[in-house]
Design an enzyme around this catalytic site. Structure first.
Site, PDB file in Angstrom:
ATOM      1  CE  LYS A  25      -3.116   0.569   3.364  1.00 46.02           C
ATOM      2  NZ  LYS A  25      -4.398   0.856   4.063  1.00 46.02           N
ATOM      3  NE  ARG A  70       5.873   6.625   1.001  1.00 52.47           N
ATOM      4  CZ  ARG A  70       4.986   6.303   1.925  1.00 52.47           C
ATOM      5  NH1 ARG A  70       3.965   5.527   1.619  1.00 52.47           N
ATOM      6  NH2 ARG A  70       5.122   6.756   3.167  1.00 52.47           N
ATOM      7  N   GLY A  87      -5.567   7.308   5.891  1.00 51.46           N
ATOM      8  CA  GLY A  87      -4.731   8.323   6.522  1.00 51.46           C
ATOM      9  C   GLY A  87      -3.483   8.610   5.717  1.00 51.46           C
ATOM     10  NE  ARG A 123      -6.507   7.317  11.108  1.00 49.88           N
ATOM     11  CZ  ARG A 123      -6.002   6.568  10.144  1.00 49.88           C
ATOM     12  NH1 ARG A 123      -6.750   6.099   9.187  1.00 49.88           N
ATOM     13  NH2 ARG A 123      -4.716   6.288  10.143  1.00 49.88           N
ATOM     14  CB  SER A 165       4.727   9.945  12.093  1.00 49.92           C
ATOM     15  OG  SER A 165       3.794   9.946  11.021  1.00 49.92           O
ATOM     16  CD  GLN A 187       0.108   8.067   7.788  1.00 47.68           C
ATOM     17  OE1 GLN A 187      -0.497   8.960   8.389  1.00 47.68           O
ATOM     18  NE2 GLN A 187      -0.422   6.877   7.577  1.00 47.68           N
ATOM     19  CG  ASP A 237       0.019  -0.371   9.729  1.00 46.84           C
ATOM     20  OD1 ASP A 237      -0.608   0.304  10.568  1.00 46.84           O
ATOM     21  OD2 ASP A 237       0.447   0.099   8.667  1.00 46.84           O
ATOM     22  CE  LYS A 269      -0.801   3.136  12.597  1.00 52.05           C
ATOM     23  NZ  LYS A 269      -0.276   3.472  11.264  1.00 52.05           N
ATOM     24  NE  ARG A 278      -5.179  -0.878  13.320  1.00 45.07           N
ATOM     25  CZ  ARG A 278      -4.552  -0.557  12.200  1.00 45.07           C
ATOM     26  NH1 ARG A 278      -3.241  -0.555  12.146  1.00 45.07           N
ATOM     27  NH2 ARG A 278      -5.234  -0.215  11.121  1.00 45.07           N
TER      28      ARG A 278
END
Length: 444
Positions: A27, A32, A100, A128, A173, A175, A325, A352, A356
Site C-alpha cells: 500500500k 507513492r 490516513g 483521526r 511517523s 506519514q 500495523d 490508527k 487499535r
C-alpha cells in the site's frame, strides 16, 4: 465504501493450509507511485498496484489535481505527470475514504503549490488527527481550515511563496516525514526532516528513484533527510512488491493452523517493515526467505511458512515503527504461544483507524484470552484459545482480518461484526485465504 452495510464474517478451525499465493501490492508503494507519478515529467507506469479503495481514492485525487490516470486491461496503471509545480485546484472535494496515508501525503504534495482543495473522508478517517501534518506544513506557508480538533473535513490553501524548513519529528511517523519531504519538492532551497527514530523509508527510496535531489545523513540527534526543491522528477516504471502488512495474515494463519506449509510470493523485505517476521522467528516461527532479489530499489523475496509451536517473548519497544500495523496480527499469534508475550511502544496504535490497541484487547478478551495493558503496552497470555466471541471491528480492516485468522485455530469459531472495510487494503481476502484451505464465510 461510504454508507455500505456491515458484512459480518465467521472463521472456523482449519488445518493443513497449503499453496502459493501473492498478497496485494504494498500500500505504501502504491500510494507513492501515484503521488510522485502525478508531479513527474512523463508517464509513470505501475504494475502490481494495490487496487483497494484507499489507493483508488488516491488515484482519483491526483486525477482531480490535474494528472492523467488510466488503468489498462493488463492491470498496469499509467500516470501522466504535470511537473512539480503543475498541480491545480480540484473542482470538487477530494475524498480519501479510509486512508490516513493518502490524505496526509497528498496534503504534503499540495502544500507548496498555490491551490485550494477541500479534503474529506469516511467516519473513521474524519475522527483521526491531522494536526501532526498541518503544523509543519503551516510553517512552510500553507493555511488550513479544519473541523474541530484539527480533523476532516479540511480545506488547504497552498503556499504562494513556500519557505524551506528544518523540522524535527516529535513522534516517529513516516506519514509526517513524507508530507514534509513532498512539500519540499516545490519549495525553493533545502527542506530537512530530522527523525530521532528511523521510520519506514519508502518515500526517500522512491524520491531517489524519481531523480529528486535528496541526501540522508546519520547524526547524533537522528537521521537528517534533506531535499533540495524545485527540481523536476522523471517518470518511472514500477513493479509494486507484495505488502508485508497484508502478508502478516497468511503468515500467522500458517503458523497457528496445524500441518500448514505455504509460500507467499514477492514480499517486500525492506528492513523498516519486517519487524513482524523478525518477531515471529524469535517466537519459534518456521519462516524462511527464498529467492531474495532487488525490485525498484526495494529488497523482495518469497516467504515459506510452516506451522510452528510458538513461545511468548518480550518484543522491544524500538521495533514498533517497523511493525506498527502488524500488532493486531502479532497479538493473535501471541494468543496461541506458550507463556506471555509483552509488546511495548504502542502509543501510535491509539490513533490508527480505531483505538487499535483497545480494539485488539477487547477482541482477545471476547475470545477468552487473558490480557493486561497500559497506555503504550499490551501483554497477552497464550495457550489454547477458546474463541466463540463476536469482535467489534470499529471499521478497522486490520482488526477484522486478524480475528478472522484467530478463528482458524481456536476451539470455537470467531465472528467479526463487519468485514466490508477489508476491501480498503486486501481485496478478495476471504477468497485468497480460503484457496489455501481456510474456512472464512459470511454470516447470514
Amino acid at each position: 465504501m461510504h454508507g455500505s452495510s456491515p458484512a459480518p464474517l465467521q472463521s472456523s478451525a482449519s488445518q493443513g493450509l497449503k499453496g502459493r499465493l501473492r498478497v496485494p501490492g504494498d500500500k505504501s508503494i502504491s500510494h507513492r507511485s501515484l503521488l510522485l507519478g502525478a508531479i513527474a515529467v512523463g508517464e509513470t507506469r505501475a504494475s502490481g498496484l494495490l487496487e483497494g479503495e484507499d489507493v483508488v481514492n488516491t488515484a482519483k485525487a491526483v486525477q482531480a489535481l490535474g494528472a492523467q490516470v488510466k488503468r489498462t486491461d493488463d492491470g498496469v496503471w499509467h500516470v501522466q505527470g504535470v511537473g512539480v509545480s503543475g498541480l491545480m485546484s480540484p473542482k470538487g472535494d477530494l475524498d480519501f475514504g479510509n486512508s490516513g496515508t493518502g490524505v496526509r501525503l497528498a496534503l504534503g504534495l499540495m502544500a507548496s503549490t498555490p491551490l485550494t482543495a477541500r479534503c474529506i473522508g469516511d467516519a473513521s478517517l474524519s475522527g483521526r488527527p491531522m494536526g501532526r501534518v498541518t503544523v509543519p506544513l503551516s510553517e512552510i506557508g500553507a493555511r488550513f481550515e479544519t473541523a474541530e480538533g484539527g480533523r476532516l473535513p479540511l480545506t488547504l490553501h497552498g503556499a504562494r511563496h513556500p519557505v524551506p524548513i528544518t523540522y524535527k519529528l516529535p513522534v516517529a511517523s513516516a506519514q509526517v516525514k513524507s508530507a514534509v519531504l513532498l512539500a519540499g519538492l516545490n519549495t525553493p532551497g533545502r527542506t530537512t526532516v530530522i527523525e530521532p527514530v528511523a521510520t519506514r523509508d519508502h518515500t526517500e527510496r522512491m524520491l531517489k528513484a524519481f531523480g529528486a535531489d535528496i541526501s540522508i545523513e546519520n547524526k547524533a540527534d537522528g537521521r537528517h533527510i534533506t531535499i533540495t526543491g524545485q527540481r523536476e522528477l522523471t517518470a518511472q516504471i514500477i513493479d509494486v512488491p507484495a505488502d508485508p502488512s497484508s502478508a502478516a495474515f497468511p503468515i500467522v494463519a500458517a503458523l497457528i493452523a496445524p500441518g500448514s506449509d505455504i509460500t507467499i510470493e514477492n514480499v517486500m523485505l525492506n528492513e523498516t517493515r519486517t519487524g513482524l517476521i523478525t518477531t515471529l522467528i524469535e517466537m519459534g516461527g518456521d519462516i524462511t526467505i527464498e529467492n531474495k532479489r532487488l525490485a525498484g530499489g526495494e529488497e523482495v523475496g518469497d516467504l515459506r511458512v510452516r506451522s510452528s509451536k510458538l513461545t511468548g517473548i518480550k518484543v522491544p519497544a524500538g521495533r514498533a515503527p517497523s511493525m506498527i500495523d502488524e500488532y493486531p496480527a502479532l497479538a493473535v499469534a501471541a494468543s496461541f504461544a506458550q507463556g506471555v508475550t509483552h509488546m511495548a511502544g504502542l502509543d501510535e496504535l491509539r490513533v490508527k483507524e480505531s483505538d487499535r490497541l483497545a480494539a485488539v484487547e477487547a477482541g482477545l478478551n471476547a475470545n477468552g484470552v487473558t490480557t493486561r495493558s497500559g497506555p503504550d503496552w499490551l501483554e497477552v497470555e497464550g495457550g489454547k484459545v477458546q474463541g466463540g466471541g463476536l469482535v467489534a471491528t470499529h471499521l478497522d480492516h486490520r482488526i477484522a482480518m486478524s480475528f478472522l485468522v484467530m478463528g482458524l485455530a481456536s476451539l470455537k469459531p470467531v465472528r467479526v461484526d463487519d468485514g466490508a472495510m477489508i476491501a480498503t487494503s486486501f481485496p478478495n481476502f476471504s477468497g485468497l485465504m480460503n484457496g489455501l484451505g481456510c474456512r472464512i464465510e459470511p454470516l447470514s
